[in-house]
Design an enzyme around this catalytic site. Sequence first.
Site, PDB file in Angstrom:
ATOM      1  N   GLY A  79      79.384 -14.259  60.594  1.00 48.55           N
ATOM      2  CA  GLY A  79      78.630 -15.491  60.771  1.00 48.55           C
ATOM      3  C   GLY A  79      77.533 -15.372  61.807  1.00 48.55           C
ATOM      4  O   GLY A  79      76.465 -15.977  61.667  1.00 48.55           O
TER       5      GLY A  79
ATOM      6  N   ASP B 172      79.161 -19.365  60.386  1.00 43.62           N
ATOM      7  CA  ASP B 172      78.169 -19.976  59.500  1.00 43.62           C
ATOM      8  C   ASP B 172      78.783 -20.861  58.407  1.00 43.62           C
ATOM      9  O   ASP B 172      78.143 -21.805  57.939  1.00 43.62           O
ATOM     10  CB  ASP B 172      77.372 -18.866  58.790  1.00 43.62           C
ATOM     11  CG  ASP B 172      78.305 -17.976  57.952  1.00 43.62           C
ATOM     12  OD1 ASP B 172      79.240 -17.399  58.540  1.00 43.62           O
ATOM     13  OD2 ASP B 172      78.124 -17.878  56.723  1.00 43.62           O
TER      14      ASP B 172
ATOM     15  N   THR C 177      86.673 -20.859  55.023  1.00 42.18           N
ATOM     16  CA  THR C 177      86.991 -19.644  55.770  1.00 42.18           C
ATOM     17  C   THR C 177      87.955 -19.929  56.921  1.00 42.18           C
ATOM     18  O   THR C 177      88.039 -21.057  57.406  1.00 42.18           O
ATOM     19  CB  THR C 177      85.701 -19.027  56.358  1.00 42.18           C
ATOM     20  OG1 THR C 177      85.969 -17.717  56.839  1.00 42.18           O
ATOM     21  CG2 THR C 177      85.136 -19.855  57.491  1.00 42.18           C
TER      22      THR C 177
ATOM     23  N   ARG D 263      85.506 -20.738  68.387  1.00 42.17           N
ATOM     24  CA  ARG D 263      84.335 -20.144  67.714  1.00 42.17           C
ATOM     25  C   ARG D 263      84.211 -20.689  66.282  1.00 42.17           C
ATOM     26  O   ARG D 263      85.177 -20.753  65.538  1.00 42.17           O
ATOM     27  CB  ARG D 263      84.484 -18.620  67.693  1.00 42.17           C
ATOM     28  CG  ARG D 263      83.363 -17.870  66.954  1.00 42.17           C
ATOM     29  CD  ARG D 263      83.730 -17.617  65.512  1.00 42.17           C
ATOM     30  NE  ARG D 263      82.747 -16.771  64.825  1.00 42.17           N
ATOM     31  CZ  ARG D 263      82.664 -16.639  63.509  1.00 42.17           C
ATOM     32  NH1 ARG D 263      83.505 -17.283  62.734  1.00 42.17           N
ATOM     33  NH2 ARG D 263      81.774 -15.857  62.969  1.00 42.17           N
ATOM     34  N   VAL D 264      83.007 -21.074  65.912  1.00 50.78           N
ATOM     35  CA  VAL D 264      82.723 -21.496  64.541  1.00 50.78           C
ATOM     36  C   VAL D 264      81.589 -20.629  64.021  1.00 50.78           C
ATOM     37  O   VAL D 264      80.605 -20.407  64.729  1.00 50.78           O
ATOM     38  CB  VAL D 264      82.327 -22.991  64.494  1.00 50.78           C
ATOM     39  CG1 VAL D 264      81.904 -23.384  63.076  1.00 50.78           C
ATOM     40  CG2 VAL D 264      83.480 -23.865  64.961  1.00 50.78           C
TER      41      VAL D 264
ATOM     42  N   THR E  59      78.450 -14.866  52.902  1.00 47.31           N
ATOM     43  CA  THR E  59      79.724 -14.377  53.417  1.00 47.31           C
ATOM     44  C   THR E  59      79.423 -13.215  54.353  1.00 47.31           C
ATOM     45  O   THR E  59      78.378 -12.585  54.247  1.00 47.31           O
ATOM     46  CB  THR E  59      80.659 -13.944  52.270  1.00 47.31           C
ATOM     47  OG1 THR E  59      81.920 -13.542  52.823  1.00 47.31           O
ATOM     48  CG2 THR E  59      80.096 -12.800  51.467  1.00 47.31           C
ATOM     49  N   GLY E  60      80.349 -12.966  55.272  1.00 46.42           N
ATOM     50  CA  GLY E  60      80.132 -11.888  56.229  1.00 46.42           C
ATOM     51  C   GLY E  60      80.133 -12.411  57.648  1.00 46.42           C
ATOM     52  O   GLY E  60      80.571 -13.535  57.911  1.00 46.42           O
TER      53      GLY E  60
ATOM     54  N   THR F 224      85.833 -14.452  53.004  1.00 52.15           N
ATOM     55  CA  THR F 224      85.491 -15.875  52.908  1.00 52.15           C
ATOM     56  C   THR F 224      85.037 -16.223  51.496  1.00 52.15           C
ATOM     57  O   THR F 224      84.322 -15.442  50.881  1.00 52.15           O
ATOM     58  CB  THR F 224      84.335 -16.165  53.888  1.00 52.15           C
ATOM     59  OG1 THR F 224      84.863 -16.142  55.197  1.00 52.15           O
ATOM     60  CG2 THR F 224      83.664 -17.492  53.627  1.00 52.15           C
TER      61      THR F 224
ATOM     62  N   SER G 227      90.926 -14.180  54.864  1.00 49.29           N
ATOM     63  CA  SER G 227      89.897 -14.883  55.647  1.00 49.29           C
ATOM     64  C   SER G 227      89.749 -16.333  55.231  1.00 49.29           C
ATOM     65  O   SER G 227      88.759 -16.976  55.571  1.00 49.29           O
ATOM     66  CB  SER G 227      88.530 -14.205  55.504  1.00 49.29           C
ATOM     67  OG  SER G 227      88.406 -13.137  56.389  1.00 49.29           O
TER      68      SER G 227
HETATM   69  C1  SD4 Z   1      82.456 -16.561  59.541  1.00 48.18           C
HETATM   70  N1  SD4 Z   1      81.211 -16.152  57.535  1.00 48.18           N
HETATM   71  O1  SD4 Z   1      83.226 -17.359  60.048  1.00 48.18           O
HETATM   72  C2  SD4 Z   1      82.540 -16.308  58.064  1.00 48.18           C
HETATM   73  C3  SD4 Z   1      83.398 -15.133  57.822  1.00 48.18           C
HETATM   74  C4  SD4 Z   1      83.166 -14.519  56.503  1.00 48.18           C
HETATM   75  O2  SD4 Z   1      83.408 -13.007  54.935  1.00 48.18           O
HETATM   76  O3  SD4 Z   1      82.389 -14.952  55.703  1.00 48.18           O
HETATM   77  N2  SD4 Z   1      83.736 -13.485  56.158  1.00 48.18           N
HETATM   78  O4  SD4 Z   1      81.641 -15.913  60.182  1.00 48.18           O
END
Ligand code: SD4
Length: 316
Positions: free
Chosen positions: A221, A198, A185, A195-196, A218-219, A167, A45
């Site tokens: 967004g 967080d 990320t 797409r963007v 993380t996770g 990420t 990621s």
């Molecule tokens: C996103 N937060 O682009 C990032 C992806 C991510 O762990 O953090 N994955 O949404």
Amino acid sequence: MRIASTWSFGQRANEAAWSHLVNGSALDAVEAACCYAEGDVSIDSVGYGGLPDASGRVSLDGCVMLSPSRCGSVAGLRTHLHPVSIARAVMEHTQHVMLVGCDADDFADNAFGDRQANARAELLAPSARAAFEKWQRDGGVIDQSRDAAILETTMPADEARWRHHDTIGCLAIDARGMLAGGCSTSGIPFKLPGRVGDSPIIGHGLYVDPDIGAATATGAGELIMGICGAFLVIESMRRGASASDAVRDAVERIARTYTLAPHHQAAFVVMTKDGAVASASLRPGYRTSIRDGNGSRVVEPEFVALPDSSVTEPTA
Ligand code: SD4
């Protein structure tokens, strides 16, 4: 001096950054940690090895922050591998906070010239191309944790479930007490082009206020952005919450706010202005990597909002 990075692969990033923390600054250290992750093809990621968007092209996002008046960000890079280094150049050499798309790539050309680390590069790794082709064939949400090759790695099985969430968010405090944060990320796999999430947005994937502390996320967004996650954590602490309570409140807010899908994960890490670290996650399987004078360790979050989320839960 301490550095904390998201996920257990963050241990390798922290190790790569440690000498920069000892001999340089917190800012040098978070840049070095993110650069490490961006160059590690096994981290899918971030940077090279990151999974592409639905058009098969990788786009990279990242930011860096020292304080509300010292931050920089780039999103949608298509041809440069190190978003955090470019975000640092935005912070240090422009009047702006955020550059996006091909103009951010052009900015990188001008800021770094042909210096090797930041020269134009092919971002799509063969492993990421193969995953994209599999996704084109099979569709759906890819749960790479079921791939035997990945389960054979040293990654804990419950963390492998979130492999495509790896990420890097990185927080550091140096010997002078300066705090810095960085986040890098390739975003959600097979996202809509453009797409963007967080990660490169100040206040969502990263927020640093030297009077209070630094927080990163993380996770997914889309879950983090709707609650202004990293900003929320720091503002809770500004109003008196402890670091642990602040990250717990943020994941509880996510659990309360959204209709969650089984593949949804989110986690927050915070470092106080004194260097203490706390983390919380929405579901099990998230870990934080910490490196300080006492060595390197990987720690469980203090709080998991949905502790019963099964590792074997179907994701498609
Ligand atoms: C996103 N937060 O682009 C990032 C992806 C991510 O762990 O953090 N994955 O949404």
